[in-house]
Motif scaffolding. Structure first.
Motif, PDB file in Angstrom:
ATOM      1  N   LEU A 159      -8.634   7.240   5.006  1.00 38.85           N
ATOM      2  CA  LEU A 159      -7.311   6.782   4.611  1.00 38.85           C
ATOM      3  C   LEU A 159      -6.998   7.366   3.240  1.00 38.85           C
ATOM      4  O   LEU A 159      -7.600   6.986   2.242  1.00 38.85           O
TER       5      LEU A 159
ATOM      6  N   ARG B 247       2.167   1.429  -0.408  1.00 40.11           N
ATOM      7  CA  ARG B 247       2.172   2.485   0.613  1.00 40.11           C
ATOM      8  C   ARG B 247       0.792   2.684   1.224  1.00 40.11           C
ATOM      9  O   ARG B 247       0.679   2.987   2.423  1.00 40.11           O
ATOM     10  N   ASP B 248      -0.263   2.485   0.448  1.00 41.15           N
ATOM     11  CA  ASP B 248      -1.612   2.540   1.020  1.00 41.15           C
ATOM     12  C   ASP B 248      -1.801   1.430   2.048  1.00 41.15           C
ATOM     13  O   ASP B 248      -2.424   1.637   3.099  1.00 41.15           O
TER      14      ASP B 248
ATOM     15  N   ARG C 153      -0.061   2.541   5.191  1.00 38.85           N
ATOM     16  CA  ARG C 153      -0.840   3.562   5.914  1.00 38.85           C
ATOM     17  C   ARG C 153      -2.011   2.927   6.667  1.00 38.85           C
ATOM     18  O   ARG C 153      -2.339   3.342   7.784  1.00 38.85           O
TER      19      ARG C 153
ATOM     20  N   GLY D  26      -0.749   1.460   9.707  1.00 38.84           N
ATOM     21  CA  GLY D  26      -0.509   2.523  10.677  1.00 38.84           C
ATOM     22  C   GLY D  26      -1.762   2.875  11.457  1.00 38.84           C
ATOM     23  O   GLY D  26      -1.709   3.102  12.677  1.00 38.84           O
TER      24      GLY D  26
ATOM     25  N   TRP E 240       7.659   0.855   5.184  1.00 38.88           N
ATOM     26  CA  TRP E 240       7.325   1.353   6.518  1.00 38.88           C
ATOM     27  C   TRP E 240       8.290   2.438   7.011  1.00 38.88           C
ATOM     28  O   TRP E 240       7.848   3.540   7.348  1.00 38.88           O
TER      29      TRP E 240
ATOM     30  N   THR F 176       8.000   5.587   4.956  1.00 40.47           N
ATOM     31  CA  THR F 176       6.741   6.310   5.133  1.00 40.47           C
ATOM     32  C   THR F 176       6.606   6.886   6.537  1.00 40.47           C
ATOM     33  O   THR F 176       6.135   8.018   6.717  1.00 40.47           O
TER      34      THR F 176
END
Length: 379
Positions: free
Chosen positions: A26, A133-134, A137, A140, A167, A170
């Motif tokens: 990641l 944002r991490d 991800r 995701g 979301w 990104t």
């Protein structure tokens, strides 16, 4: 290969918690990557054959994946049973609902309280600093594991609303709709200031030991309790506090002329602090508040918020509350203006509530009607 299987029919029906270890890597905004990645999550309902009914619910700072089921530590109902459940706006009879514990937290996902496979010891402060944002991800990766290619909607309040905003910015091709409640596109100086007070309270506790307290089993409870007390004030409103407590004394007829909890509001805050340390990790509090402070969606897209939504086909629903001074209506309007500038489809409503920021977690028929109507619309 992941080390957990897809949810069984029993899991889908009753929302049993699951944990998966994904190989990663990641990539992280702060540099480097995390591998493997542990994610704890719950699911409710059944994924449709065409995969078109998946809804991701994102939790707030001190929340977790137990959105609509009994919390294993506290024994209390899930934190959003008013929104998720049979006959609710998010209904497992219609939707495949996913809620994951965020990266950096302490309810089963990778974070400072989890074990570093390289050393066999708790990560502590060696865990990499993360961003909103991490977290997205990582979610995701989980959805890839669950076979969810596209989300019918992503829904969240407070920090969950930050994730709901991040979301579509990104993964613009993976989101059909976003419901952003009582949130902001970036932390203000005041937001950062309150968080810094909390972090300093934790780090000033002698038991913090630079974050290395897991082996001793003596966490910095006093510092974390103070941090929670300070933060909890920001979740409420002056009108709500006055109505609930006023200047009423706690279990006494007169002031003690000392430093015990004379007032009901003092007793209430102390209770909030003590209850919090029983279910949350101090280092996780440091990491997640830092992730929120770093959040600036405009900065991530060249300094202009509208550019975050330029290539986003999703439609948006923004909701604010008139007594929320943590993320006031002006912050939601700023997001709406950016969405309009980007040509995105957006609706917005300010609801009236005496409960301040926490209103999205409390009984709010108006909020339920807004979310239900938005999710039922075809767009």
């Amino acid at each position: 290969m992941a080390t957990a299987s897809l949810p069984s029919d029993l899991d889908r029906r009753y929302g049993l918690v699951r944990q998966v270890v994904l190989p990663g890597p990641l990539p992280l905004d702060g540099g480097g990557s995390l591998s493997p990645v542990e994610i704890a999550y719950e699911t409710y309902g059944t994924l449709a054959p065409d995969g078109g009914n998946a809804i991701l619910i994102c939790h707030a700072l001190t929340g977790d994946q137990h959105v609509a089921s009994i919390h294993p530590r506290t024994g209390k109902p899930g934190w959003w049973t008013r929104m998720v459940g049979a006959g609710r706006p998010i209904d497992p009879a219609r939707h495949f609902v996913v809620c994951a514990n965020v990266l950096g937290s302490c309810m089963g996902s990778s974070g400072p309280a989890s074990v570093d496979p390289a050393s066999g010891a708790h990560w502590g402060m060696a865990f990499p600093v993360i961003t909103i944002r991490d977290m997205v991800r990582a979610q995701g990766l989980l959805l890839d594991h669950l076979g969810v290619a596209r989300l019918r909607a992503v829904v969240g309040g407070s920090m969950g609303g930050m994730q709901a905003l991040s979301w579509p910015a990104t993964f613009p091709d993976r989101v059909e709709a976003a419901v952003v409640i009582a949130a902001t596109a970036r932390h203000t100086a005041q937001n950062i200031a309150f968080h810094e007070v909390g972090r300093q309270a934790v780090m000033a506790d002698p038991l913090w030991r630079g974050g290395d307290y897991y082996a001793s089993n003596e966490p910095p409870a006093a510092g974390l309790a103070v941090a929670r007390m300070a933060a909890h004030i920001t979740y409420l409103s002056e009108a709500g506090l006055t109505e609930k407590f006023g200047r009423r004394l706690q279990s006494r007829e007169a002031k003690s002329f000392g430093f015990d909890a004379d007032f009901q509001v003092e007793s209430y805050l102390r209770h909030q602090g003590i209850a919090f340390v029983d279910r949350f990790d101090a280092n996780s509090y440091l990491y997640i508040t830092r992730a929120m402070d770093y959040f600036d969606l405009a900065e991530e897209h060249g300094g202009r918020l509208a550019d975050a939504f330029r290539a986003v086909p999703a439609r948006f629903c923004l909701v604010s509350f008139d007594t929320d001074w943590l993320y006031p209506t002006t912050e939601s309007r700023r997001i709406v203006h950016a969405l309009n500038a980007a040509g995105a489809r957006a609706s917005f409503v300010e609801l009236s509530s005496p409960y301040g920021h926490d209103a999205f977690l409390l009984d709010s028929p108006e909020l339920n009607r807004v979310v239900d109507g938005f999710l039922r619309a075809d767009g």
